[in-house]
Write a protein that holds these residues in place. Structure first.
Motif, PDB file in Angstrom:
ATOM      1  N   LYS A  50     -55.014  36.500   0.749  1.00 40.13           N
ATOM      2  CA  LYS A  50     -56.134  35.567   0.574  1.00 40.13           C
ATOM      3  C   LYS A  50     -56.074  34.564   1.725  1.00 40.13           C
ATOM      4  O   LYS A  50     -55.133  33.780   1.836  1.00 40.13           O
ATOM      5  N   VAL A  51     -57.071  34.622   2.591  1.00 43.28           N
ATOM      6  CA  VAL A  51     -57.107  33.766   3.776  1.00 43.28           C
ATOM      7  C   VAL A  51     -57.810  32.460   3.431  1.00 43.28           C
ATOM      8  O   VAL A  51     -58.868  32.455   2.799  1.00 43.28           O
ATOM      9  N   ASP A  52     -57.228  31.344   3.852  1.00 43.03           N
ATOM     10  CA  ASP A  52     -57.746  30.019   3.507  1.00 43.03           C
ATOM     11  C   ASP A  52     -58.677  29.522   4.612  1.00 43.03           C
ATOM     12  O   ASP A  52     -58.264  28.890   5.572  1.00 43.03           O
ATOM     13  N   ALA A 123     -56.300  24.019   5.778  1.00 39.55           N
ATOM     14  CA  ALA A 123     -55.235  24.927   6.213  1.00 39.55           C
ATOM     15  C   ALA A 123     -55.462  25.500   7.606  1.00 39.55           C
ATOM     16  O   ALA A 123     -54.746  26.414   8.022  1.00 39.55           O
ATOM     17  N   SER A 124     -56.427  25.004   8.357  1.00 37.78           N
ATOM     18  CA  SER A 124     -56.737  25.576   9.676  1.00 37.78           C
ATOM     19  C   SER A 124     -55.516  25.661  10.583  1.00 37.78           C
ATOM     20  O   SER A 124     -55.325  26.631  11.318  1.00 37.78           O
ATOM     21  N   ARG A 125     -54.653  24.653  10.513  1.00 39.83           N
ATOM     22  CA  ARG A 125     -53.475  24.617  11.383  1.00 39.83           C
ATOM     23  C   ARG A 125     -52.452  25.698  11.032  1.00 39.83           C
ATOM     24  O   ARG A 125     -51.556  25.986  11.818  1.00 39.83           O
ATOM     25  N   GLN A 126     -52.595  26.292   9.849  1.00 37.62           N
ATOM     26  CA  GLN A 126     -51.688  27.379   9.493  1.00 37.62           C
ATOM     27  C   GLN A 126     -52.027  28.666  10.254  1.00 37.62           C
ATOM     28  O   GLN A 126     -51.213  29.587  10.321  1.00 37.62           O
ATOM     29  N   ARG A 224     -48.154  29.309   7.113  1.00 39.29           N
ATOM     30  CA  ARG A 224     -48.057  29.297   5.655  1.00 39.29           C
ATOM     31  C   ARG A 224     -49.270  30.011   5.057  1.00 39.29           C
ATOM     32  O   ARG A 224     -50.414  29.656   5.336  1.00 39.29           O
ATOM     33  N   PRO A 225     -49.067  31.001   4.188  1.00 43.87           N
ATOM     34  CA  PRO A 225     -50.197  31.728   3.597  1.00 43.87           C
ATOM     35  C   PRO A 225     -50.759  31.009   2.378  1.00 43.87           C
ATOM     36  O   PRO A 225     -50.073  30.175   1.763  1.00 43.87           O
ATOM     37  N   GLU A 226     -52.010  31.323   2.045  1.00 49.82           N
ATOM     38  CA  GLU A 226     -52.601  30.722   0.847  1.00 49.82           C
ATOM     39  C   GLU A 226     -52.192  31.474  -0.411  1.00 49.82           C
ATOM     40  O   GLU A 226     -51.896  30.876  -1.437  1.00 49.82           O
TER      41      GLU A 226
END
Length: 257
Positions: A50-52, A123-126, A224-226
């Motif tokens: 699941k992509v944030d 979470a863009s920076r992830q 870091r994943p969502e």
């Protein structure tokens, strides 16, 4: 089928919205944590990352016209000189939409997650250390044009009742390959009996199957994943499991001990 200028855009917007996905464990309305009730699955279950980012749509029409939008709004129609630049959806998806083959009949909707960029989500920076935008396909559906003739309340009822025709996993894979679109990563296929039904077990399950994101856009990504989306192979059940929900729940339970 009528040209974009002759379509009822409110009807089109409603008919092509992506349905909500419930959490694997039921949300507790009292504190935002999770309850012990888990979504029942049967048969094989496909796990995907699941992509944030932000949900986006490419609505492809016969004859080459298309529209782009977020989950709730339409932002752009092919040929527009001015468009809504919010969320980076048009910037990311217009080149893709320009080359997608038009359907011969009906309305084909590509559902994608647009991510990274400049503050698309918290979470863009992830996913990027800069401003790189990315997208991944997670579903495709077909909508019959006749649905647009219903009143808006009827369209909403049709949609919420599962009226949209979603393609199977095999068909989705073929469509993505034909259009040269990367999908959200497939992590594993497991038997429903292997899914944990307790909170601690599902948190460990997340860590086992996805400890870091597989869709980082550059070396500066935090990684870091969502979480994971769980989908039965016949699409009878879909749910999402997010790290944040499980970590919050475990913290709440630790305080109550």
């Amino acid at each position: 089928m009528p040209a974009v200028a002759d379509l009822d855009l409110e009807a089109l917007n409603s008919a092509t919205k992506y349905p909500s996905i419930l959490t694997y464990h039921e949300l507790d309305p009292k504190n935002g944590g999770l309850l012990d009730t888990a979504t029942p699955f049967s048969g094989d279950v496909i796990l995907t990352e699941k992509v944030d980012g932000t949900n986006a749509r490419i609505i492809a029409l016969p004859g080459g016209d298309y529209l782009l939008g977020s989950r709730e709004e339409l932002f752009y129609a092919r040929g527009d000189r001015v468009w809504n630049s919010r969320l980076g959806i048009v910037e990311a998806l217009r080149p893709l939409a320009d080359r997608i083959t038009s359907p011969h009949y009906g309305i084909r909707v590509y559902y994608l997650e647009v991510y990274g960029g400049n503050k698309i989500s918290a979470a863009s920076r992830q996913y990027t250390g800069g401003t790189t935008l990315g997208y991944r396909l997670f579903d495709v559906a077909t909508v019959e044009p006749s649905v647009l003739d219903l009143p808006l309340s009827g369209i909403a009822s049709w949609r919420d009742g599962g009226g949209q025709f979603f393609y199977t996993e095999d068909d989705l894979t073929e469509i993505a390959a034909a259009a040269d679109i990367e999908t959200v990563p497939r992590l594993a296929t497991v038997a429903a009996s292997e899914l944990p039904t307790d909170i601690e077990g599902m948190h460990a399950f997340l860590t086992h199957h996805l400890s870091t994101t597989l869709v980082a856009l550059d070396a500066g990504a935090g990684g870091r994943p969502e979480g994971i989306v769980l989908r039965s192979s016949d699409r009878t059940a879909i749910a999402k499991a997010r790290y944040q929900n499980y970590e919050r729940t475990l913290q709440l339970r630790a305080k109550q001990r």
